[in-house]
Design an enzyme around this catalytic site. Structure first.
Site, mmCIF file in Angstrom:
data_model
loop_
_atom_site.group_PDB
_atom_site.id
_atom_site.type_symbol
_atom_site.label_atom_id
_atom_site.label_comp_id
_atom_site.label_asym_id
_atom_site.label_seq_id
_atom_site.Cartn_x
_atom_site.Cartn_y
_atom_site.Cartn_z
ATOM 1 N N GLU A 134 41.409 39.657 41.975
ATOM 2 C CA GLU A 134 41.931 38.699 40.703
ATOM 3 C C GLU A 134 43.315 38.651 40.833
ATOM 4 O OE1 GLU A 134 40.248 39.210 36.553
ATOM 5 O OE2 GLU A 134 41.750 40.515 36.509
ATOM 6 N N HIS A 188 24.142 52.244 57.449
ATOM 7 C CA HIS A 188 22.579 51.889 57.754
ATOM 8 C C HIS A 188 22.224 50.572 56.992
ATOM 9 C CE1 HIS A 188 21.737 55.757 59.365
ATOM 10 N NE2 HIS A 188 22.558 56.221 58.610
ATOM 11 N N LYS A 224 36.987 31.973 30.576
ATOM 12 C CA LYS A 224 37.019 32.317 29.214
ATOM 13 C C LYS A 224 36.796 31.379 28.236
ATOM 14 C CE LYS A 224 39.066 36.961 30.190
ATOM 15 N NZ LYS A 224 40.086 37.744 29.861
#
Length: 434
Positions: free
Chosen positions: A273, A294, A405
């Site tokens: 951000e 792994h 938003k």
């Protein structure tokens, strides 16, 4: 805290840095340090985050949470910086590894229903965090939580602590119901606010050492110096910046401590951000050592040369001996310790990456306690700010997030805007199985 940048040198890695590259960077670090130090001292927006270790009052936080200090579980309702820092601190420091700290940071109805169904609400403290008091996800979840408490016959007003700004619906609600309220610090974006009430309330309820976290953060600030050769935070930030300039567009953060897994999530928001602007910014990837040796290490070692791998570890660990075994194939484990095994795995990963020419950096704290965690968090915030200075970007804004938003808000309110038009006019090419 220290940082080992030896495996980013051009004699080891590609992309890599020469000593001349580092010396040139060091001159720019000195200039950036002046700006950072001035901004911290004067309380400039964003830079003020580095003053939190001395500005934050732990006694005020403890006083605010005292009415819910008996809680068995803390339910944090927040999103992004209003939740990730808090989760990082309790995961690292709480006796149970943060299991008594539950976070609602998404509005997935299935998840919200399951979380609330599993809680003993009369033994739960609600920690609701939103600077504006209007964050859609946070306020929607809070309303659902509040209704669940009412339906269960539990007085939510006696179980709630609020952290918010001076004005807004949440501040008004807190005043109306006389709720314990703490302030979101002025001049500090949420992702930089872990060492404030935003990040410390759940830890205080769970009786973690929040004073130690602040002391560790203060130690990180005190260690800032105008040279990357004298300052681990600046060394890390400078190297990350320079490697991105040379093509390392991914930063894979791999803590070798289970309690730091949430730290990698916090780092991902901080880095993405803050630095993902103007067509640049490293993409943070999250891994956990030794587990992801792994799963992801194959890519980091043998994939494209577009990565910096950041290995994080505490130097001191609890002693847990590996019991003896009669199996010859396991004889090499006899007399070892789990911590020794984990550190050996880290060194092997480090060597594996270097042998393949993949740049990697090792960050070390003395131990995973309150002071060590506070130092690590503030050091990474400082490193992030330095990268922004060197890249000449606006580190403390998030315009792309705000666009999304506002688009969601416009759509929910039935507004016809350029943003809602973009939602309505999305290009589709659907493939289904019918």
């Amino acid at each position: 805290m220290n940082v080992d940048i030896g495996n980013v040198l051009a004699t080891v890695a590609e992309p890599g840095l020469t000593r001349d590259d580092l010396d040139e960077l060091d001159e720019r670090v000195a200039t950036a340090h002046e700006r950072i130090d001035r901004g911290r001292t004067e309380g400039d927006f964003g830079y003020a985050s580095l003053a939190l270790p001395e500005r934050t009052d732990p006694a005020a936080i403890r006083a605010a949470v005292e009415p819910v200090a008996d809680a068995e579980t803390v339910l944090t309702v927040g999103i992004g910086g209003s939740a990730l820092g808090a989760r990082t601190i309790t995961s690292a420091l709480a006796d149970d590894g943060g299991e008594r700290h539950v976070v609602l940071d998404n509005v997935d109805p299935d998840h919200v229903e399951r979380v609330l169904a599993d809680l003993s609400l009369s033994d739960t403290a609600i920690n609701v965090v939103s600077k504006s008091g209007t964050t859609a996800e946070t306020l929607s979840n809070f309303l659902v939580v509040r209704e669940a408490f009412v339906d269960a016959g539990v007085d939510w007003t006696e179980r709630t602590v609020v952290t918010t700004g001076e004005a807004g619906p949440l501040a008004e609600l807190a005043t109306e119901h006389d709720l314990p309220t703490l302030a979101v610090p002025d001049g500090v974006p949420g992702r930089f606010a872990a060492l404030s009430a935003v990040g410390l309330v759940p830890a205080a309820i769970l009786d973690c050492d929040i004073e130690g976290v602040l002391a560790g953060g203060a130690s990180a600030v005190d260690s800032l110096a105008p040279s990357l050769y004298d300052c681990p935070a600046y060394a890390y930030g400078a190297v990350a910046y320079a490697l991105e300039e040379r093509g390392a567009s991914i930063n894979a953060v791999m803590p070798y401590a289970e309690r730091l897994e949430a730290f990698a999530e916090w780092f991902a928001q901080l880095w993405a951000e803050s630095l993902g602007k103007d067509g640049r910014g490293q993409t943070p990837a999250r891994a956990l050592g030794a587990t992801d040796q792994h799963s992801q290490l194959q890519l980091y070692r043998a994939g494209r040369r577009d990565k910096l791998v950041t290995l994080v570890r505490p130097r001191e660990r609890p002693a847990v001996a590996v019991p003896p075994t009669e199996a010859d194939a396991l004889a090499h484990l006899a007399g070892t310790d789990l911590g020794e095994l984990l550190d050996t795995e880290l060194r092997a990963t480090e060597a594996s990456l270097a042998a393949a020419g993949q740049p990697n950096v090792r960050l070390e704290i003395d131990r995973l306690d309150a002071e060590g965690l506070g130092e690590l968090l503030v050091a990474m915030e400082t490193a992030c700010i330095l990268v922004g200075e060197l890249a000449d970007i606006e580190t403390f804004t998030q315009p792309a997030v705000e666009w999304s938003k506002q688009a969601a808000r416009d759509s929910l309110e039935g507004e016809e805007t350029e943003r809602t038009a973009a939602i309505a006019n999305k290009t589709e090419l659907v493939v289904d199985d019918e």
